[in-house]
Design an enzyme around this catalytic site. Structure first.
Site, short mmCIF file in Angstrom:
data_model
loop_
_atom_site.label_atom_id
_atom_site.label_comp_id
_atom_site.label_asym_id
_atom_site.label_seq_id
_atom_site.Cartn_x
_atom_site.Cartn_y
_atom_site.Cartn_z
CE1 TYR A 157 -3.20 -2.86 0.07
CE2 TYR A 157 -3.07 -2.92 2.46
CZ TYR A 157 -3.54 -3.44 1.27
OH TYR A 157 -4.37 -4.54 1.29
CG HIS B 107 -0.23 -8.14 2.45
ND1 HIS B 107 -0.11 -6.90 1.88
CD2 HIS B 107 -1.47 -8.16 3.00
CE1 HIS B 107 -1.21 -6.20 2.09
NE2 HIS B 107 -2.06 -6.95 2.75
CD GLN C 262 -3.22 -6.44 9.74
OE1 GLN C 262 -3.41 -5.92 8.64
NE2 GLN C 262 -2.29 -6.01 10.58
CG LEU D 36 -15.49 1.20 13.50
CD1 LEU D 36 -15.06 2.66 13.53
CD2 LEU D 36 -16.22 0.83 14.77
NE ARG E 297 -16.15 1.64 3.86
CZ ARG E 297 -15.56 2.35 2.89
NH1 ARG E 297 -16.25 2.72 1.83
NH2 ARG E 297 -14.30 2.70 3.00
NE ARG F 38 -15.88 9.15 14.20
CZ ARG F 38 -17.04 8.90 13.57
NH1 ARG F 38 -17.20 7.79 12.92
NH2 ARG F 38 -18.02 9.77 13.63
#
Length: 280
Positions: free
Chosen positions: A56, A99, A153, A191, A196, A243
């Site tokens: 990324y 990954h 992960q 979340l 979403r 937040r």
């Protein structure tokens, strides 16, 4: 830094349980602007765990932010991820993950993991783990592994491993398997149900629990993700200081959800199936 709880991995390394997902920060704001948000997350929200990946292109943003803030290496916990047959001779990181397992078929998961074990032996990574690994991927890796992965992960590329109420039923077998093997879980997209896919069956349940506990809805869902992953790591992202500060507070000072509250959210999630991401 605020007294944020840590997750102790199977190799003894302690990970701040709430991490800042810099990949999403780059995607939302661009590479250069992401530096400012990383600095905000560290200096104003007191988040010292930064999650990034070679894929990324956000490792550089963390390096620039650390330099701008004058931080020493030991002041930031860095998780990063490698993929394919990229060069693995990195500077020391705290947690280094493979990954995407599907892109390692050429050399094999066993060989790839052997390379990771060598990195740890050479002192280039304090802890080593994986990302996006399904049960079959973990089983293949464990056949020859000398070191059990410390973390898997839950990234966005495999259906089983997002962690939010609308996928939890499908994710649970993999979550349970990893827990049985002593592999910590780092959850992603906690979340998604309210960000979403708002308006679903989880919304009112989470709102009611938040009001009962004097918490916000995002705090409730982050705590829920932590608890259903057996006390796992949670990766979050926001470009808003307030937040992030509230999310840190959820883990620093707020109580755990009750078993009944955790189960009520999971039961509501069974009524709808929704994935934040599709396979890439």
């Amino acid at each position: 830094m605020i007294d944020l709880q840590t997750v102790k991995l199977n190799d003894g390394v302690g990970v701040p349980l709430l991490g800042y997902g810099t990949g999403t920060a780059v995607r939302l704001s661009g590479k250069e602007k992401a530096v400012d948000f990383i600095k905000m997350a560290y200096s104003e929200a007191k988040l010292c765990h930064m999650d990034c990946a070679q894929r990324y292109f956000n490792e550089e943003s963390i390096a620039v932010a650390m330099k701008d803030l004058g931080l020493k290496r030991e002041e930031v916990f860095i998780t990063t991820k490698t993929y394919k047959r990229r060069k693995l001779d990195v500077e020391e990181v705290d947690l280094f993950l493979i990954h995407v397992p599907d892109e390692l078929k050429e050399i094999g998961l066993g060989k790839a993991w052997e390379m990771m074990e060598q990195l740890q032996c050479e002192g280039k990574a304090r802890s080593i783990g994986v990302s996006n690994y399904r049960i079959a991927d973990l089983e293949e890796t464990l056949k020859t592994a000398k070191i059990v992965p410390s973390v898997n992960q839950t990234d966005r590329d495999v259906v089983e491993i997002e962690v939010h109420p609308y996928v939890f039923e499908k994710a649970k077998p993999l979550i349970d398997y990893r827990h049985q093997k002593g592999i910590a879980i780092a959850s992603y997209a906690a979340l998604a149900s309210i960000v979403r896919h708002p308006g679903g069956p989880v919304d009112q349940v989470v709102k009611d629990i938040a009001e009962e506990l004097s918490m916000t809805e995002d705090q409730v869902l982050l705590k829920w993700a932590h608890q259903v992953t057996y006390g796992g790591i949670v990766i979050t992202t926001s470009l808003k200081k307030e937040r992030l500060q509230g999310q840190v507070k959820a883990f620093a000072t707020m109580p755990y959800l009750s078993d009944t509250q955790v189960r009520t959210i999971a039961d509501a999630g069974k009524k709808l199936y929704f994935r934040q991401f599709v396979s890439i």
